[in-house]
Write a protein that holds these residues in place. Structure first.
Motif, PDB file in Angstrom:
ATOM      1  N   LYS A 177      -8.561   3.353 -17.907  1.00 30.62           N
ATOM      2  CA  LYS A 177      -7.369   3.404 -17.063  1.00 30.62           C
ATOM      3  C   LYS A 177      -7.134   2.056 -16.371  1.00 30.62           C
ATOM      4  N   ALA A 178      -5.864   1.776 -16.081  1.00 32.70           N
ATOM      5  CA  ALA A 178      -5.517   0.492 -15.447  1.00 32.70           C
ATOM      6  C   ALA A 178      -5.037   0.654 -14.006  1.00 32.70           C
ATOM      7  N   ASP A 179      -4.434   1.801 -13.671  1.00 39.97           N
ATOM      8  CA  ASP A 179      -3.858   2.012 -12.339  1.00 39.97           C
ATOM      9  C   ASP A 179      -4.850   2.802 -11.492  1.00 39.97           C
ATOM     10  N   CYS A 180      -5.739   2.080 -10.805  1.00 44.09           N
ATOM     11  CA  CYS A 180      -6.822   2.730 -10.071  1.00 44.09           C
ATOM     12  C   CYS A 180      -6.966   2.154  -8.663  1.00 44.09           C
ATOM     13  N   LEU A 181      -7.624   2.933  -7.827  1.00 37.59           N
ATOM     14  CA  LEU A 181      -7.996   2.483  -6.490  1.00 37.59           C
ATOM     15  C   LEU A 181      -9.514   2.556  -6.384  1.00 37.59           C
ATOM     16  N   ILE A 182     -10.093   1.504  -5.838  1.00 39.77           N
ATOM     17  CA  ILE A 182     -11.544   1.386  -5.738  1.00 39.77           C
ATOM     18  C   ILE A 182     -11.936   1.431  -4.270  1.00 39.77           C
ATOM     19  N   ILE A 183     -12.950   2.234  -3.952  1.00 38.84           N
ATOM     20  CA  ILE A 183     -13.516   2.234  -2.601  1.00 38.84           C
ATOM     21  C   ILE A 183     -14.853   1.504  -2.628  1.00 38.84           C
ATOM     22  N   THR A 217       0.810  -1.215   0.000  1.00 38.88           N
ATOM     23  CA  THR A 217       0.000   0.000   0.000  1.00 38.88           C
ATOM     24  C   THR A 217       0.849   1.273   0.000  1.00 38.88           C
ATOM     25  N   ASP A 218       2.135   1.164   0.293  1.00 39.32           N
ATOM     26  CA  ASP A 218       3.016   2.341   0.256  1.00 39.32           C
ATOM     27  C   ASP A 218       3.126   2.912  -1.157  1.00 39.32           C
ATOM     28  N   SER A 234     -12.824   0.069   2.631  1.00 40.14           N
ATOM     29  CA  SER A 234     -11.498  -0.381   2.220  1.00 40.14           C
ATOM     30  C   SER A 234     -11.160   0.205   0.865  1.00 40.14           C
ATOM     31  N   ILE A 235      -9.900   0.592   0.721  1.00 39.32           N
ATOM     32  CA  ILE A 235      -9.367   1.037  -0.566  1.00 39.32           C
ATOM     33  C   ILE A 235      -8.586  -0.145  -1.117  1.00 39.32           C
ATOM     34  N   ARG A 236      -8.865  -0.531  -2.354  1.00 35.63           N
ATOM     35  CA  ARG A 236      -8.165  -1.662  -2.962  1.00 35.63           C
ATOM     36  C   ARG A 236      -7.804  -1.314  -4.393  1.00 35.63           C
ATOM     37  N   PRO A 237      -6.825  -1.991  -4.955  1.00 33.23           N
ATOM     38  CA  PRO A 237      -6.478  -1.726  -6.352  1.00 33.23           C
ATOM     39  C   PRO A 237      -7.550  -2.280  -7.289  1.00 33.23           C
ATOM     40  N   GLY A 238      -7.657  -1.664  -8.463  1.00 30.89           N
ATOM     41  CA  GLY A 238      -8.633  -2.137  -9.439  1.00 30.89           C
ATOM     42  C   GLY A 238      -8.420  -1.458 -10.781  1.00 30.89           C
ATOM     43  N   SER A 239      -9.400  -1.602 -11.647  1.00 31.95           N
ATOM     44  CA  SER A 239      -9.324  -1.029 -12.993  1.00 31.95           C
ATOM     45  C   SER A 239     -10.267   0.166 -13.101  1.00 31.95           C
ATOM     46  N   GLY A 240     -10.055   0.951 -14.144  1.00 30.75           N
ATOM     47  CA  GLY A 240     -10.936   2.084 -14.395  1.00 30.75           C
ATOM     48  C   GLY A 240     -12.377   1.668 -14.577  1.00 30.75           C
ATOM     49  N   GLU A 247      -3.793  -3.050   5.421  1.00 28.33           N
ATOM     50  CA  GLU A 247      -4.119  -4.430   5.797  1.00 28.33           C
ATOM     51  C   GLU A 247      -3.974  -5.284   4.539  1.00 28.33           C
ATOM     52  N   GLY A 248      -2.801  -5.889   4.382  1.00 26.40           N
ATOM     53  CA  GLY A 248      -2.534  -6.669   3.171  1.00 26.40           C
ATOM     54  C   GLY A 248      -2.468  -5.750   1.973  1.00 26.40           C
ATOM     55  N   THR A 249      -3.366  -5.964   1.020  1.00 30.58           N
ATOM     56  CA  THR A 249      -3.399  -5.115  -0.179  1.00 30.58           C
ATOM     57  C   THR A 249      -4.590  -4.169  -0.147  1.00 30.58           C
ATOM     58  N   THR A 250      -4.984  -3.749   1.045  1.00 30.50           N
ATOM     59  CA  THR A 250      -6.045  -2.753   1.193  1.00 30.50           C
ATOM     60  C   THR A 250      -5.631  -1.738   2.255  1.00 30.50           C
ATOM     61  N   ILE A 251      -6.305  -0.613   2.241  1.00 32.36           N
ATOM     62  CA  ILE A 251      -6.199   0.370   3.326  1.00 32.36           C
ATOM     63  C   ILE A 251      -7.602   0.545   3.878  1.00 32.36           C
ATOM     64  N   ARG A 252      -7.756   0.293   5.169  1.00 28.67           N
ATOM     65  CA  ARG A 252      -9.062   0.441   5.816  1.00 28.67           C
ATOM     66  C   ARG A 252      -9.166   1.840   6.422  1.00 28.67           C
ATOM     67  N   PHE A 253     -10.370   2.408   6.349  1.00 27.85           N
ATOM     68  CA  PHE A 253     -10.655   3.675   7.019  1.00 27.85           C
ATOM     69  C   PHE A 253     -12.151   3.756   7.285  1.00 27.85           C
ATOM     70  N   VAL A 254     -12.540   4.697   8.148  1.00 22.87           N
ATOM     71  CA  VAL A 254     -13.948   4.860   8.496  1.00 22.87           C
ATOM     72  C   VAL A 254     -14.401   6.226   8.000  1.00 22.87           C
ATOM     73  N   ARG A 255     -15.501   6.218   7.232  1.00 30.28           N
ATOM     74  CA  ARG A 255     -16.102   7.458   6.717  1.00 30.28           C
ATOM     75  C   ARG A 255     -17.572   7.440   7.081  1.00 30.28           C
ATOM     76  N   GLU A 256     -17.989   8.444   7.836  1.00 30.15           N
ATOM     77  CA  GLU A 256     -19.378   8.565   8.285  1.00 30.15           C
ATOM     78  C   GLU A 256     -19.879   7.293   8.961  1.00 30.15           C
ATOM     79  N   GLY A 257     -19.050   6.706   9.803  1.00 29.13           N
ATOM     80  CA  GLY A 257     -19.434   5.512  10.557  1.00 29.13           C
ATOM     81  C   GLY A 257     -19.380   4.213   9.778  1.00 29.13           C
ATOM     82  N   LYS A 258     -18.981   4.252   8.524  1.00 31.49           N
ATOM     83  CA  LYS A 258     -18.898   3.033   7.709  1.00 31.49           C
ATOM     84  C   LYS A 258     -17.445   2.623   7.538  1.00 31.49           C
ATOM     85  N   ASP A 259     -17.170   1.355   7.796  1.00 33.37           N
ATOM     86  CA  ASP A 259     -15.828   0.804   7.607  1.00 33.37           C
ATOM     87  C   ASP A 259     -15.646   0.528   6.119  1.00 33.37           C
TER      88      ASP A 259
END
Length: 162
Positions: A147-153, A69-70, A130-136, A116-128
């Motif tokens: 696009k190919a280099d994307c992050l999906i919430i 995730t860095d 995850s940010i993960r890699p994905g496609s456009g 956390e592994g290949t995700t980043i967890r965070f809380v927005r408006e009380g909802k848990d």
């Protein structure tokens, strides 16, 4: 010779009930009855204490090694000025991130994220979340579809690309 039926307790013969009681009475429960502690713990077994359960587990062999995730540090663009900005946490703790997210035209906020592994967890408006890699295509936006280099919430609703 005359055979008489043994005395019964309930539906079992009295001798069977007595034998079962004697056998079970000699069996241990696996716990020290005085303290009700399992024998495995009473005999000196150790239990791992985790000070921060959300901390990323970085083993001694991986000390200083970058986390997957860095590589996401930086600004990611969405449609109509929306963005996701991921930076290392100001406290310098590995696997912790400072996130600035403009996810709607009316909202921009800062969040704390934990890798956390290949995700980043965070809380927005009380909802848990995850940010993960994905496609456009997975972002759900035509603007990012190629696009190919994307992050999906949220798949097909919220994503950002470089």
């Amino acid at each position: 010779m005359t055979f008489t039926s043994p005395a019964r307790v309930g539906s079992a013969p009295a001798w069977a009930t007595l034998a079962a009681a004697l056998l079970l009475g000699g069996c241990g429960t696996g716990a020290d009855n005085a303290t009700n502690v399992p024998n495995s713990l009473a005999n000196g077994a150790t239990v791992e204490t985790i000070e921060d359960p959300d901390a990323v587990r970085v083993g001694e062999n991986n000390a200083g090694a970058p986390l997957p995730t860095d590589a996401w540090v930086g600004r990611w663009a969405g449609p109509e000025g929306l963005f996701l900005d991921i930076q290392p946490s100001p406290d310098g703790q590995p696997g912790h991130y400072a996130i600035t997210n403009k996810d709607t035209l009316d909202r921009q906020a800062d969040y704390q994220g934990v890798g956390e592994g290949t995700t980043i967890r965070f809380v927005r408006e009380g909802k848990d979340l995850s940010i993960r890699p994905g496609s456009g295509k997975e972002t759900g936006f035509k603007y990012l579809a190629g696009k190919a280099d994307c992050l999906i919430i949220i798949p097909n609703q919220e994503g950002y690309c470089r």
